[in-house]
Structures are given as structure tokens and as C-alpha cells.
Design a protein around this motif. Sequence first.
Motif, PDB file in Angstrom:
ATOM      1  N   LYS A   1      -7.367  -3.760  -2.811  1.00 39.12           N
ATOM      2  CA  LYS A   1      -7.465  -2.662  -1.848  1.00 39.12           C
ATOM      3  C   LYS A   1      -6.749  -3.075  -0.568  1.00 39.12           C
ATOM      4  CE  LYS A   1     -10.274  -0.212  -4.409  1.00 39.12           C
ATOM      5  NZ  LYS A   1      -9.770   0.863  -5.179  1.00 39.12           N
ATOM      6  N   CYS A   2      -6.084  -2.121   0.047  1.00 37.44           N
ATOM      7  CA  CYS A   2      -5.386  -2.364   1.309  1.00 37.44           C
ATOM      8  C   CYS A   2      -6.420  -2.718   2.378  1.00 37.44           C
ATOM      9  CB  CYS A   2      -4.605  -1.117   1.720  1.00 37.44           C
ATOM     10  SG  CYS A   2      -3.811  -1.252   3.342  1.00 37.44           S
ATOM     11  N   GLU A   3      -6.173  -3.807   3.098  1.00 37.75           N
ATOM     12  CA  GLU A   3      -7.135  -4.204   4.135  1.00 37.75           C
ATOM     13  C   GLU A   3      -7.080  -3.300   5.358  1.00 37.75           C
ATOM     14  OE1 GLU A   3      -4.852  -7.917   6.190  1.00 37.75           O
ATOM     15  OE2 GLU A   3      -5.563  -8.254   4.150  1.00 37.75           O
ATOM     16  N   LYS A   4      -6.029  -2.481   5.470  1.00 38.77           N
ATOM     17  CA  LYS A   4      -5.942  -1.559   6.607  1.00 38.77           C
ATOM     18  C   LYS A   4      -6.561  -0.203   6.322  1.00 38.77           C
ATOM     19  CE  LYS A   4      -2.146  -3.580   9.082  1.00 38.77           C
ATOM     20  NZ  LYS A   4      -1.001  -3.324   9.886  1.00 38.77           N
ATOM     21  N   CYS A   5      -6.277   0.367   5.129  1.00 34.52           N
ATOM     22  CA  CYS A   5      -6.776   1.731   4.872  1.00 34.52           C
ATOM     23  C   CYS A   5      -7.652   1.837   3.623  1.00 34.52           C
ATOM     24  CB  CYS A   5      -5.600   2.717   4.780  1.00 34.52           C
ATOM     25  SG  CYS A   5      -4.596   2.527   3.291  1.00 34.52           S
TER      26      CYS A   5
ATOM     27  N   CYS B   1      -0.091   3.446   3.457  1.00 33.31           N
ATOM     28  CA  CYS B   1       0.272   3.061   4.823  1.00 33.31           C
ATOM     29  C   CYS B   1       1.421   2.061   4.909  1.00 33.31           C
ATOM     30  CB  CYS B   1      -0.953   2.512   5.573  1.00 33.31           C
ATOM     31  SG  CYS B   1      -1.507   0.890   5.013  1.00 33.31           S
TER      32      CYS B   1
ATOM     33  N   HIS C   1       1.359  -1.179   4.230  1.00 33.53           N
ATOM     34  CA  HIS C   1       0.941  -2.562   4.498  1.00 33.53           C
ATOM     35  C   HIS C   1       1.259  -3.440   3.290  1.00 33.53           C
ATOM     36  CE1 HIS C   1      -1.417  -5.959   5.857  1.00 33.53           C
ATOM     37  NE2 HIS C   1      -2.077  -5.942   4.712  1.00 33.53           N
ATOM     38  N   GLU C   2       1.790  -4.642   3.531  1.00 38.52           N
ATOM     39  CA  GLU C   2       2.110  -5.581   2.454  1.00 38.52           C
ATOM     40  C   GLU C   2       1.176  -6.773   2.507  1.00 38.52           C
ATOM     41  OE1 GLU C   2       6.152  -6.746   1.800  1.00 38.52           O
ATOM     42  OE2 GLU C   2       6.914  -4.790   2.420  1.00 38.52           O
ATOM     43  N   ALA C   3       0.867  -7.302   1.323  1.00 40.10           N
ATOM     44  CA  ALA C   3       0.045  -8.496   1.211  1.00 40.10           C
ATOM     45  C   ALA C   3       0.614  -9.346   0.085  1.00 40.10           C
ATOM     46  CB  ALA C   3      -1.405  -8.119   0.920  1.00 40.10           C
TER      47      ALA C   3
ATOM     48  N   CYS D   1       0.846  -1.181   0.000  1.00 44.08           N
ATOM     49  CA  CYS D   1       0.000   0.000   0.000  1.00 44.08           C
ATOM     50  C   CYS D   1       0.891   1.244   0.000  1.00 44.08           C
ATOM     51  CB  CYS D   1      -0.912   0.005   1.231  1.00 44.08           C
ATOM     52  SG  CYS D   1      -1.909   1.497   1.362  1.00 44.08           S
TER      53      CYS D   1
END
Length: 164
Positions: A153-157, A137, A139-141, A134
Motif C-alpha cells: 500500500k502507498c504510504e502517502k495515500c 499519487c 509515490h515510488e518505493a 502508486c
Amino acid sequence: MVRPRKRRMVDFEHGLRHFKPEGDSPEPPEEVRLTIDELETMRLSYLEKLSQSDAAALMQIHQSTFQRTLKKTLEKITDAFVNGKAIRIEGGDYRMPGKDGTGPAGQGPVGGQGRGQGRGRGGRFGGPEGNCVCPACGHEAPHTPGVPCSQMKCEKCGSPMVRK
């Protein structure tokens, strides 16, 4: 020495390449040329409704470069509309995701043409393995094969992801 131009990431294949005003003029209208990467700036900004910084991250360019490109594109389109010119979409200095099913319509890049020569060129970008990150923020997936990171889509933001 001039710094080399950075190739832009384009994750959309546009089918129509020429638009011209209606009319009965025997002479063909003057043309305004838009590049594929210029069209991509408009698509991300106005159709996908991404912020300039998010869209720039997807294209792997700086936000100020995105802003300048978008402004130049809008000036060209305004010139075409106001002065009755045709619009031709072709060329540019861009690349597309790899042939691993992550490109537009799953095909990735098609040829080895370079700057200003039709479709973009580019080596392998990403692949079935790897991570999406992302830009907002951090965040990695894990990357899902066959699904462009930009569609995740980022699961955090909730921001669109980009390939790491």
C-alpha cells in the motif's frame, strides 16, 4: 491494420477451472468460457474492492478496457446462471509476474503458451530490484523481493502499488 491486443497482467492463480449446474441430465450442459483475465477483472473489482482505475493499473490496461472486460464477463456469468450452462475458466491473453517469487504463490509464469492456450506466457516482469509506484499519487518505493507490488500500500495515500 488492426492494433495488437495488449496482454493483461494477472497476479492470481485460480485452482478451480470448471463449474457446472447440478442435475441428472444425461447430456453435458452447454458451456460458457471465461478467460483467466476476465476472472481477474471480477476478482479485483468485487473481492479486492478496487476502483476500476486502480484495478486497470494493476492489470496494466486502460480503465475503459477493464470496464468492457468486466461487463462482458458479467454477461457470460449471467447467461450461465439463467440458462443452466457450465462455466469453464481457461486461456486468455495474459501474463503473470516473473519467476522471482513475485507471482501467485511465488511461482510466476509456468509456460510459453499464448493467446487462448491455458496459462499465460510472459517474460520476466520486474525482478528483485526496481521500484513500486502508486498509480493514484505517483509515490515510488523500493520493491521488496518476494512481495508483489500489488500487495503493498502507498504510504502517502493507501492505494495499492504497481510495478514501475
